[in-house]
Write a protein that holds these residues in place. Structure first.
Motif, mmCIF file in Angstrom:
data_model
loop_
_atom_site.group_PDB
_atom_site.id
_atom_site.type_symbol
_atom_site.label_atom_id
_atom_site.label_comp_id
_atom_site.label_asym_id
_atom_site.label_seq_id
_atom_site.Cartn_x
_atom_site.Cartn_y
_atom_site.Cartn_z
ATOM 1 N N ASN A 22 53.446 60.692 8.217
ATOM 2 C CA ASN A 22 52.924 59.828 8.666
ATOM 3 C C ASN A 22 53.260 58.902 9.613
ATOM 4 O OD1 ASN A 22 51.180 62.706 8.914
ATOM 5 N ND2 ASN A 22 49.000 61.547 8.254
ATOM 6 N N LYS B 294 56.657 59.614 10.537
ATOM 7 C CA LYS B 294 56.404 60.089 12.263
ATOM 8 C C LYS B 294 56.044 59.195 13.322
ATOM 9 C CE LYS B 294 54.046 64.494 14.554
ATOM 10 N NZ LYS B 294 52.825 64.752 13.441
ATOM 11 N N ILE B 295 55.111 58.535 12.543
ATOM 12 C CA ILE B 295 54.940 57.764 14.173
ATOM 13 C C ILE B 295 55.741 56.304 14.357
ATOM 14 C CG2 ILE B 295 53.227 55.718 12.986
ATOM 15 C CD1 ILE B 295 52.462 58.279 15.784
ATOM 16 N N PHE C 275 58.098 57.879 16.478
ATOM 17 C CA PHE C 275 57.855 58.107 18.383
ATOM 18 C C PHE C 275 57.800 56.901 18.509
ATOM 19 C CE2 PHE C 275 54.131 58.765 21.241
ATOM 20 C CZ PHE C 275 54.626 59.881 21.761
ATOM 21 N N VAL D 15 47.092 59.795 22.582
ATOM 22 C CA VAL D 15 48.773 60.848 22.134
ATOM 23 C C VAL D 15 48.800 60.236 20.688
ATOM 24 C CG1 VAL D 15 50.414 61.288 23.057
ATOM 25 C CG2 VAL D 15 49.007 61.476 24.526
ATOM 26 N N MET D 16 49.261 59.755 20.039
ATOM 27 C CA MET D 16 49.263 59.222 19.162
ATOM 28 C C MET D 16 48.393 59.572 17.841
ATOM 29 S SD MET D 16 51.309 55.526 19.326
ATOM 30 C CE MET D 16 50.161 54.684 19.815
ATOM 31 N N MET E 22 48.902 62.885 17.907
ATOM 32 C CA MET E 22 50.125 63.669 16.617
ATOM 33 C C MET E 22 49.511 63.513 14.800
ATOM 34 S SD MET E 22 52.946 61.331 18.156
ATOM 35 C CE MET E 22 53.775 61.723 17.236
ATOM 36 N N LEU E 23 48.988 63.206 14.076
ATOM 37 C CA LEU E 23 48.239 63.345 13.128
ATOM 38 C C LEU E 23 47.312 63.700 12.888
ATOM 39 C CD1 LEU E 23 49.477 59.399 12.192
ATOM 40 C CD2 LEU E 23 50.737 60.976 11.998
ATOM 41 N N ASN E 24 46.911 64.784 13.842
ATOM 42 C CA ASN E 24 45.142 65.034 14.344
ATOM 43 C C ASN E 24 43.875 63.647 13.342
ATOM 44 O OD1 ASN E 24 46.436 67.844 14.751
ATOM 45 N ND2 ASN E 24 47.474 67.772 12.413
#
Length: 131
Positions: free
Chosen positions: A20, A23-24, A27, A40-41, A44-46
């Protein structure tokens, strides 16, 4: 882990946290010039928005929007050090600020100099003769 389990606190596996983070961070690095939303962010990580903000601050030490703002300011400093022909409006809009005034205000908040003062001080230092 038993204490955490007994407390009812959910812990994420270390691999998931690392994934995570990467990923963030990737991004944000690719999209920091755009208007990024927490929604949105978090998606992305649910995570919910409030959980994402809490997780992000715990991982990076600052809230997500401040992290993005600092990224923009660091990029502005690099631009001001390297490109002498861009005007402040171009830099502000290119980095995703809503106006040159907002850019100048935020830049001064983090560097204690206006963008023009920063550029002038950098040029003065880089062109001064060696002692």
């Amino acid at each position: 882990l038993q204490v955490i389990g007994a407390a009812g606190i959910k812990s994420e596996p270390v691999d998931q946290v690392s994934e995570n983070l990467v990923k963030i961070e990737r991004f944000i690095a690719e999209h920091y010039k755009e208007s990024l939303s927490i929604e949105v962010m978090a998606g992305m990580l649910n995570l919910s928005e409030s959980r994402f903000k809490s997780w992000f601050k715990h991982q990076f030490g600052v809230p997500p929007l401040e992290f993005i703002l600092r990224k923009r300011i660091e990029e502005a400093k690099k631009i001001l050090q390297s490109e002498r022909c861009l005007n402040m409006s171009d830099i502000a809009y290119d980095l995703g600020f809503s106006s040159p005034q907002h850019f100048a205000t935020m830049f001064k908040r983090y560097t204690f100099l206006s963008p023009k003062e920063y550029k002038a001080s950098f040029l003065a230092v880089s062109h001064s003769p060696a002692l």
